[in-house]
Design a protein around this motif. Structure first.
Motif, short mmCIF file in Angstrom:
data_model
loop_
_atom_site.label_atom_id
_atom_site.label_comp_id
_atom_site.label_asym_id
_atom_site.label_seq_id
_atom_site.Cartn_x
_atom_site.Cartn_y
_atom_site.Cartn_z
N GLU A 127 -23.69 28.53 -29.34
CA GLU A 127 -22.53 28.89 -28.52
C GLU A 127 -22.75 30.24 -27.85
N HIS A 173 -15.08 26.31 -27.05
CA HIS A 173 -15.84 26.71 -28.24
C HIS A 173 -16.57 28.04 -28.04
N GLU A 175 -15.02 31.10 -28.75
CA GLU A 175 -14.16 32.10 -29.37
C GLU A 175 -14.91 33.37 -29.74
N GLU A 176 -16.13 33.21 -30.25
CA GLU A 176 -16.85 34.39 -30.76
C GLU A 176 -17.35 35.30 -29.66
N LYS A 179 -13.64 36.82 -27.88
CA LYS A 179 -12.81 37.72 -28.69
C LYS A 179 -12.96 39.17 -28.27
N LYS A 184 -12.66 40.07 -21.28
CA LYS A 184 -11.41 39.31 -21.16
C LYS A 184 -11.25 38.65 -19.80
N LYS A 187 -11.68 34.87 -19.81
CA LYS A 187 -10.92 34.16 -20.84
C LYS A 187 -9.68 33.47 -20.29
N THR A 189 -8.08 30.77 -22.63
CA THR A 189 -7.43 30.75 -23.94
C THR A 189 -8.37 31.35 -24.97
N LYS A 190 -7.99 31.23 -26.22
CA LYS A 190 -8.79 31.83 -27.30
C LYS A 190 -10.25 31.44 -27.22
N GLY A 191 -10.53 30.17 -26.89
CA GLY A 191 -11.92 29.73 -26.89
C GLY A 191 -12.41 29.15 -25.59
N GLU A 229 -7.25 23.03 -25.30
CA GLU A 229 -6.42 24.13 -24.81
C GLU A 229 -6.70 24.51 -23.37
#
Length: 636
Positions: A127, A173, A175-176, A179, A184, A187, A189-191, A229
């Motif tokens: 990822e 996928h 997220e890491e 974060k 940002k 981005k 959503t979160k992932g 998402e």
């Protein structure tokens, strides 16, 4: 064993030398003469009147043939072996993104085993664990591979005719990576990436360049799975509501344009298209819903669709789901699994049954490319080494037309890995305990949740009440110990399972004993548990941690071990607090233990034998406590 190869082996020389030590043979003038010849694709190996032969169609087949020759020639009897590869492509997918990043030596070890098995591909799921020069936060402190390391893996694989290629994520996928505050702008959503944005498009282009450049292969897996998402965060704020299908296909077109311009051959996971076609837009395995023609017409045909399925054990399910993919008009690839997901062990019961049916159907349906995934969900307490029996199962299926012969499979496992098949299969009982469904079909993972659950809170105590789990682990500890062979190269992989059983035979039911003694106001028992039993559990946990640390640092880069270290520290500290609380109560310093005043409820359902069997929990933080580990005001 002494061998003397005859024929042109110049292109095979490097691989032969690497495997000579692996399977203990030497080349010598007085060795058994082995004629090496190319053939039309059928692999033929034999020994007659003191002379041997290996006839192969593809480079990787020679190395399987070499292993078969040594395996049978050791018996000193004439033999003939002939087989035809049933899949054009077969190999594992190593999850290198859930903390456990294989060292180069570990990766090479696995490649040697794959070569003996006759596998010809390996997918590196990364990822954010590869370098992108202009993105310092991409894989930061995550054990990412450098371009030089990836080239070294590729070079090593190529010596055996194994095609290595990257599997990345170009949509979700992530997220890491996402974060980090400095990135940002990418981005949604979160992932999920903020698709439709020029900066995101440029990032994806750099991803594809960085991931593909170190490899000979022109294949690249572009991911795009589990993107539920998508479009529901910053994208929604900027653009208003847009259907996920429209967002995804527009992004896919852009990604494929990048890939085409570089002459790459793309693969992607198929699940989102199946979900879009389902009744509620979320069901991956809905066998009844069909993909509408209008939807199928908008999906590009030059991307291979990878149908992933790790759970079905009925032929009809695979037949229906494969048929459901056909309207897409894309080449169909299959990915099954060897279940090391979210456990300390391997769910061989489910893995082997699901794989057996799936690969039979794939052969009948003309699917020519199959992968064995080994995901490392929630931090990867397990490892791909204990899944070698499962990889052998895939390999033997790839060269078999009918049902696998268990005895022949066991002989191959012992030859290729040095470990008895039964020793591997014992590891399924870390989770296939009393109360689990036969073959652990519902993926219960007590080896993990019973280790991490708090002894005072007892979140899973009701799940295991009356099942004699402690006795199960005591017996399993003895079986694992008795199956070990100290001189075997891989014997060390059984150290963690053995010591885990040593913990769980003491810890698994201690919360039940605590609650019963507390309710009975049995101070003597509570004091005994505080002074004798909990310290013994602590000592066993510390021994387990030490073994696990040694194993991790032998297999993986150090990044990610800190997560497991912290988890072990949590167990030990909570055991210390439990001892203190029990002594405070039994010695009159407090009037009650509030944690033990609470009624014990089932964790999973009102029915203990529910859809998840004995019980399943996906996340450490939910095993350790029902209270807040972290709180995100805006999950996007």
């Amino acid at each position: 064993m002494k061998l003397q190869f005859e024929g042109n082996v110049s292109d095979l020389r490097a691989g032969i030398e690497l495997l000579a030590k692996e399977i203990q043979f030497v080349e010598a003038q007085d060795g058994i003469p082995v004629l090496v010849e190319s053939s039309s694709g059928t692999l033929e190996v034999g020994l007659d009147q003191g002379k041997g032969y290996i006839r192969y169609g593809h480079k990787h087949q020679f190395f399987r043939g070499l292993g078969l020759f040594v395996q049978h020639a050791r018996k000193g009897l004439p033999f003939q072996h002939r087989e035809t590869q049933q899949f054009d492509t077969v190999g594992p997918m190593f999850d290198l993104s859930r903390n456990a990043v294989l060292t180069l030596d570990s990766f090479k070890f696995m490649l040697r085993k794959m070569a003996l098995m006759g596998m010809n591909t390996v997918m590196l799921y990364m990822e954010d664990t590869y370098e992108i020069g202009e993105e310092p936060y991409f894989g930061y402190m995550r054990g990412r591979y450098s371009p030089a390391e990836l080239r070294e893996i590729d070079d090593y694989a190529d010596q055996f005719g194994i095609e290595a290629f990257p599997s990345i994520q170009t949509l979700a996928h992530l997220e890491e990576f996402l974060k980090w505050e400095p990135v940002k702008e990418y981005k949604d959503t979160k992932g999920a990436l903020l698709v439709g944005d020029q900066k995101t498009d440029q990032l994806v282009e750099r991803m594809i360049d960085a991931a593909s450049a170190p490899f000979r292969s022109r294949k690249i897996h572009i991911g795009m799975d589990e993107a539920e998402e998508l479009g529901r965060g910053k994208y929604l704020d900027l653009n208003g509501f847009t259907s996920r299908f429209d967002i995804m296909t527009a992004h896919l077109d852009k990604v494929l344009d990048i890939v085409r311009r570089r002459g790459l051959k793309p693969l992607m996971w198929s699940d989102m298209f199946l979900k879009f076609a389902s009744t509620d837009g979320s069901e991956h395995y809905d066998t009844e819903t069909q993909i509408p023609a209008e939807m199928a017409s908008r999906i590009p045909k030059d991307v291979d669709m990878v149908y992933w399925d790790y759970v079905h054990t009925e032929r009809e399910d695979y037949e229906k789901l494969i048929a459901k993919h056909r309207p897409l008009g894309c080449n169909l690839v299959f990915a099954g699994g060897v279940w090391v997901f979210n456990t300390f062990g391997v769910n061989y019961g489910l893995s082997l049954n699901a794989t057996d049916i799936a690969l039979q159907v794939c052969k009948e349906q003309g699917i020519r490319e199959v992968y064995a995934t080994m995901w490392g969900d929630d931090g990867m307490e397990s490892n791909p080494y204990i899944a070698l029996y499962g990889l052998q199962f895939y390999a033997e299926h790839a060269y078999a037309t009918g049902k696998l012969d268990d005895a022949q499979l066991a002989e191959r496992v012992k030859f290729c890995t040095g470990i008895d098949a039964d020793a591997y299969l014992q590891l399924k009982y870390l989770d296939e305990t009393p109360g689990a469904e036969p073959d652990n079909r519902k993926q219960s993972n007590p080896s993990k949740f019973l280790l991490y659950q708090d002894v005072l809170l007892g979140l899973f105590d009701k799940q295991i009440e009356g099942l004699d789990i402690a006795q199960h682990y005591a017996q399993l500890e003895q079986r694992i110990r008795s199956s070990r062979v100290q001189e075997a190269e891989l014997d060390y992989i059984f150290e963690v399972p053995e010591k885990l059983c040593g913990v769980l035979k003491r810890k698994s039911e201690i919360g039940i004993a605590l609650k019963q003694a507390y309710d009975a106001k049995d101070h003597d028992t509570l004091r005994h548990i505080a002074v004798e039993v909990l310290p013994q559990i602590t000592e066993a946990v510390q021994a387990l941690r030490a073994a696990h640390r040694t194993q991790w640092l032998r297999m993986f880069k150090p990044f990610g071990w800190e997560v497991i270290d912290i988890r072990y520290g949590g167990i030990v500290n909570r055991l210390d607090t439990a001892s203190m609380r029990l002594l405070d109560y039994t010695e009159g310093r407090i009037g009650q233990i509030e944690e033990l005043e609470q009624e014990r409820l089932l964790y999973s359902s009102s029915n203990r034998f529910n859809q998840k069997g004995l019980g399943w929990c996906s996340y450490y933080y939910r095993m350790a406590s029902p209270n807040v580990f972290f709180h995100v005001l805006n999950p996007f």
